[in-house]
Enzyme design. Structure first.
Site, PDB file in Angstrom:
ATOM      1  N   GLU A   1      40.757  13.279 -14.250  1.00  4.81           N
ATOM      2  CA  GLU A   1      40.865  13.775 -12.855  1.00  4.81           C
ATOM      3  C   GLU A   1      41.636  13.074 -12.337  1.00  4.81           C
ATOM      4  OE1 GLU A   1      37.961  13.220 -14.563  1.00  4.81           O
ATOM      5  OE2 GLU A   1      36.963  14.979 -14.617  1.00  4.81           O
TER       6      GLU A   1
ATOM      7  N   GLN B   1      39.535  -8.092 -19.201  1.00  8.38           N
ATOM      8  CA  GLN B   1      40.218  -7.373 -17.813  1.00  8.38           C
ATOM      9  C   GLN B   1      39.113  -7.251 -16.630  1.00  8.38           C
ATOM     10  OE1 GLN B   1      41.761  -3.514 -18.790  1.00  8.38           O
ATOM     11  NE2 GLN B   1      43.022  -3.353 -16.844  1.00  8.38           N
ATOM     12  N   GLY B   2      39.487  -8.035 -15.715  1.00  9.23           N
ATOM     13  CA  GLY B   2      38.318  -8.058 -14.455  1.00  9.23           C
ATOM     14  C   GLY B   2      38.963  -7.295 -13.410  1.00  9.23           C
ATOM     15  N   TYR B   3      39.031  -5.731 -13.714  1.00 11.51           N
ATOM     16  CA  TYR B   3      39.554  -4.728 -12.617  1.00 11.51           C
ATOM     17  C   TYR B   3      38.432  -4.029 -11.888  1.00 11.51           C
ATOM     18  CZ  TYR B   3      44.632  -5.038 -13.699  1.00 11.51           C
ATOM     19  OH  TYR B   3      45.920  -5.292 -13.619  1.00 11.51           O
ATOM     20  N   SER B   4      37.526  -3.285 -12.674  1.00  8.08           N
ATOM     21  CA  SER B   4      36.832  -2.358 -12.247  1.00  8.08           C
ATOM     22  C   SER B   4      35.546  -2.975 -11.466  1.00  8.08           C
ATOM     23  CB  SER B   4      36.140  -1.128 -13.062  1.00  8.08           C
ATOM     24  OG  SER B   4      37.269  -0.671 -13.560  1.00  8.08           O
TER      25      SER B   4
ATOM     26  N   SER C   1      40.902   8.065 -15.241  1.00  6.36           N
ATOM     27  CA  SER C   1      40.250   9.354 -15.793  1.00  6.36           C
ATOM     28  C   SER C   1      41.121  10.487 -15.850  1.00  6.36           C
ATOM     29  CB  SER C   1      38.869   9.707 -14.970  1.00  6.36           C
ATOM     30  OG  SER C   1      39.444  10.079 -13.499  1.00  6.36           O
TER      31      SER C   1
ATOM     32  N   GLU D   1      48.868   0.087 -19.583  1.00  9.90           N
ATOM     33  CA  GLU D   1      47.604   0.274 -20.112  1.00  9.90           C
ATOM     34  C   GLU D   1      48.088   1.941 -20.504  1.00  9.90           C
ATOM     35  OE1 GLU D   1      44.321   0.696 -17.456  1.00  9.90           O
ATOM     36  OE2 GLU D   1      42.936   0.082 -19.025  1.00  9.90           O
TER      37      GLU D   1
END
Lengths: 389, 380
Positions: A376, A126-129, A374, A244
């Site tokens: 948060e 998964q190339g996201y972040s 996260s 997800e």
């Protein structure tokens, strides 16, 4: 849960338990229930064993090889598998990019990519972040510039789990700049063997290799690997992120973890610890009830949309607290650590057979409240979308 | 945030603190620490030699032997540095804990032989006391010792001896034929001593020891045998105080780095520290740090006090520090996001060191129980 829901799921639970007893490879089950590290071949064997019952893609529509399962059935599957100590159901193909492709992809892409996902023949990352785009995913900067019938991709992806094993990566790239960063993002499928793709391992605090940086330098990606519209990738990204944050993940694992904790303390007379376990079991009861409530609400179209966030917050924090208590229960065995024994090649330095795995899992799962949105961010989602703050 | 505990006008302590800070700034940055961490010993021989030269290994020796006869207040800055810089060398175990025991319970002859070697770093000592894996029961209950010492021979086993892998000699707690606790000196290479070396979570070495007819001598200071028990009890309290100081050092470093990160990490177009939720959480970490600081100081002074006040403060400080450290370590990781989980960044190293500190010489449950019983005895 309602009597009706319970009845529907009992039969399925019995089938899953039978699977664990008879079809699940015992050597892999032993390792995963002790939280030891599995290698790629073990994960593939596990996914194929699961798919021998059709369950790896049970939630897919029948036309793509699935069983058309409801959310409830998917929930029960993951709950029972988690309870039994089975490995992580590798999501990148079966839960993330697979559904994106059959929902938004063209016929060519469906025929090329879906069958190898079902057969666990191709591994996806998964190339996201990115280093500068964590919680703020739309700030991503990996660029894809059109050059004839290719895109030229440049950039850097971060936290790509098991990219070192991946054949393909689904990648969010920026194909244009816009006032609104969400516009101009595209969903590209990248062959990991392409020239210019470099995978760099990143060691986690459990001293194991799970995540990576993926560097992309002038990688040529055929235009046919664009899924959906150019610049329309944010919609696909959000669709995938909803998957997800699946409902009810972690309930079964938590139940198994509490059982292990109880077993560790069985011979000891520690009133304070006994109380601590009861508090954890109370939180587990609450999580179970709110999970089934969310499922029931979904069936009646009454969900608020924040259920996934609530469940993710509660499940991840509780699991961390259970593991922390378990490490405490290990005493001195909870501070001895030999990474060389984490693949099952020998006992840990101190304590029971699974002491090393428990400690590893405690350390690794500090990430549970960070990945997948996260805590948060999840709280912000609830505040904004439900409470209107 | 200023990490210094400095309420005393004592010039010596101030000079020591300055010297430690200057030295560690120059030689023990997190980047430089990797060499020690990756070495086969798990610590740096060069740094250990430097400590000897600077007199850090002599602090607890009497003045005649070149030391300062240092108490816990004087060694506090050193223990803070052990935590703040995640020092890998056996300072706590050998130079502070065991050197103190040698000073109290060794004979003149034993001291004459050992003091110079402790001072120059050629002799590393480790205390082998723990016998079970439990850190929560009254694990240091001096009544639980099963190792036997009869006719000059030691039999039994010890678990999880910190720095037991690099010690030259062990101080071993054992029971003599009359059931009295004795402190024995054993060479690491002695016949009949078998060991299993391993690393702790924070990279420091440890060992399980097995004594099978091992020749040993007792610490032979003149006086009643009961003094061994008292000295060991004192040493365990000193350990608690030292661990509070170490935790304080680690906590201070973690808070500083987290506070900094909140100011530089940008997401959604602003620094993450602009979020009031994170500001309030950072304030909580700061307040806990101040409380731990004050408790550490009180614990240092409590070593001179009588029961039950002594244990009320020392175990109270330990119990409070354990949960404060746990909270701060978790928050520091969480606030750093993904990078907080990596081995590459220092945050997870502090997290793991604090886990170890929270277990050695009694965990939170153990000290909370002791605190509670001291409160009851004190009529509070």
């Amino acid at each position: 849960m309602s009597a009706e829901l319970r009845q529907r799921t009992e039969r399925l639970r019995a089938d899953i338990r039978k699977f664990v007893r008879t079809t699940m490879p015992a050597d892999i089950l032993r390792k995963s229930s002790q939280h030891l590290m599995l290698d790629k071949s073990e994960y593939v064997r596990w996914m194929r064993a699961l798919q021998s019952k059709g369950w790896a893609v049970a939630h897919w529509p029948r036309e793509y090889g699935g069983l058309g399962w409801s959310t409830l059935e998917r929930f029960v599957l993951e709950d029972e598998l988690g309870r039994s100590g089975c490995p992580w159901l590798i999501p990148f193909g079966v839960k993330y990019v697979g559904p994106v492709i059959y929902t938004f992809g063209n016929e060519r892409q469906k025929q090329r990519f879906l069958p190898p996902i079902v057969a666990a023949e191709e591994w996806w990352a998964q190339g996201y972040s990115e280093p500068g785009a964590g919680s703020d995913l739309a700030a991503l900067r990996t660029s894809a510039v059109r050059d004839g019938d290719h895109y030229i991709v440049n950039g850097q992806k971060a936290w790509t789990t098991y990219a070192q094993w991946a054949d393909w990566m689904f990648c969010l790239v920026r194909t244009s700049r816009d006032d609104r960063p969400q516009h101009g993002i595209s969903f590209l499928l990248i062959d990991m063997r392409s020239p210019g793709v470099t995978v760099k391992p990143v060691r986690s605090m459990d001293m194991c290799h799970h995540v990576n940086e993926v560097w992309l330098e002038n990688v040529r990606v055929p235009v046919e690997n664009l899924v959906g519209e150019e610049g329309g990738g944010w919609k696909l990204a959000k669709f995938l992120l909803v998957n997800e944050r699946t409902y009810g993940s972690g309930l079964g694992e938590s139940r198994a973890a509490i059982a292990r904790l109880r077993a560790l303390l069985a011979d000891r007379n520690e009133a304070a610890f006994a109380r601590r376990i009861v508090e954890l079991e109370l939180r587990l009861l609450a999580l179970e009830c709110v999970s089934y409530q969310a499922l029931a609400d979904m069936e009646h179209g009454a969900e608020t949309g924040a259920e996934a966030s609530l469940l993710k917050i509660r499940a991840s924090e509780m699991y961390q607290d259970i593991l922390e208590a378990t490490v405490d229960a290990l005493g001195y065995a909870g501070i001895a650590y030999d990474p060389d024994t984490l693949h099952g090649e020998g006992p840990p330095p101190l304590g029971p057979e699974d002491a090393g795995g428990i400690l590893r899992y405690h350390l690794y799962n500090r990430a549970a409240t960070i990945y997948g949105g996260s805590t948060e961010i999840q709280r912000n989602i609830i505040a904004k979308s439900v409470l209107g703050l | 945030m200023n990490a210094a505990i400095d309420t005393t006008a004592d010039e010596t302590v101030a000079m020591l603190r300055d010297g430690i800070e200057r030295y560690t700034n120059e030689h023990y940055s997190f980047e430089q620490r990797w060499n020690a961490l990756r070495s086969s010993r798990g610590y740096s021989e060069q740094r250990w030699a430097d400590y000897a030269e600077m007199g850090w290994l002599s602090l607890r020796l009497p003045e005649e032997a070149g030391g300062l006869c240092a108490d816990s207040s004087t060694t506090a800055p050193l223990m803070e540095a052990v935590g703040a810089r995640l020092l890998m060398e056996p300072l706590f175990m050998s130079a502070i804990l065991c050197t103190g025991l040698i000073r109290k319970r060794a004979s003149d002859q034993q001291q004459a032989a050992m003091f110079p070697m402790l001072a120059d770093g050629s002799l590393r000592l480790a205390l082998a006391h723990q016998e079970s894996l439990s850190a929560s029961a009254e694990a240091e209950s001096l009544g639980a010792i099963a190792c036997e010492y009869r006719d000059g021979v030691l039999n039994g086993s010890k678990q999880a001896v910190l720095h037991g892998d690099c010690a030259d000699r062990f101080i071993v707690s054992a029971r003599d034929a009359d059931g009295r606790l004795r402190l024995c000196l054993v060479d690491a290479a002695a016949t009949g001593l078998s060991h299993k070396h391993f690393r702790l979570l924070d990279g420091r070495g440890a060992a399980n020891l097995s004594f099978n007819g091992v020749r040993a001598e007792v610490l032979a200071a003149p006086g009643p045998v009961e003094a061994d028990t008292e000295a060991l009890a004192d040493a365990l309290d000193e350990a608690s105080v030292a661990l509070c100081c170490e935790a304080y050092g680690a906590i201070s470093a973690l808070n500083a780095t987290t506070q900094q990160y909140l100011k530089i990490r940008k997401q959604f177009g602003k620094i993450i520290g602009a979020n009031q939720a994170l500001q309030h959480r950072m304030v909580e970490m700061y307040m806990l740090q101040q409380e731990v600081r004050a408790l550490s100081l009180a614990a240092q002074q409590a070593l001179d006090r009588r029961e039950p006040e002594r244990h009320r403060i020392i175990s109270g400080a330990r119990a409070f520090t354990c949960s404060a450290a746990r909270h701060i370590a978790s928050e520091a990781v969480q606030m750093h996001g993904g990078i907080g989980i990596t081995d590459e960044l220092d945050v997870s190293h502090y997290y793991r060191r604090l886990m170890v500190i929270g277990t050695l010489f009694g965990n939170r449950d153990c000290h909370l129980d002791r605190f509670a019983s001291a409160c009851r005895r004190g009529g509070l």
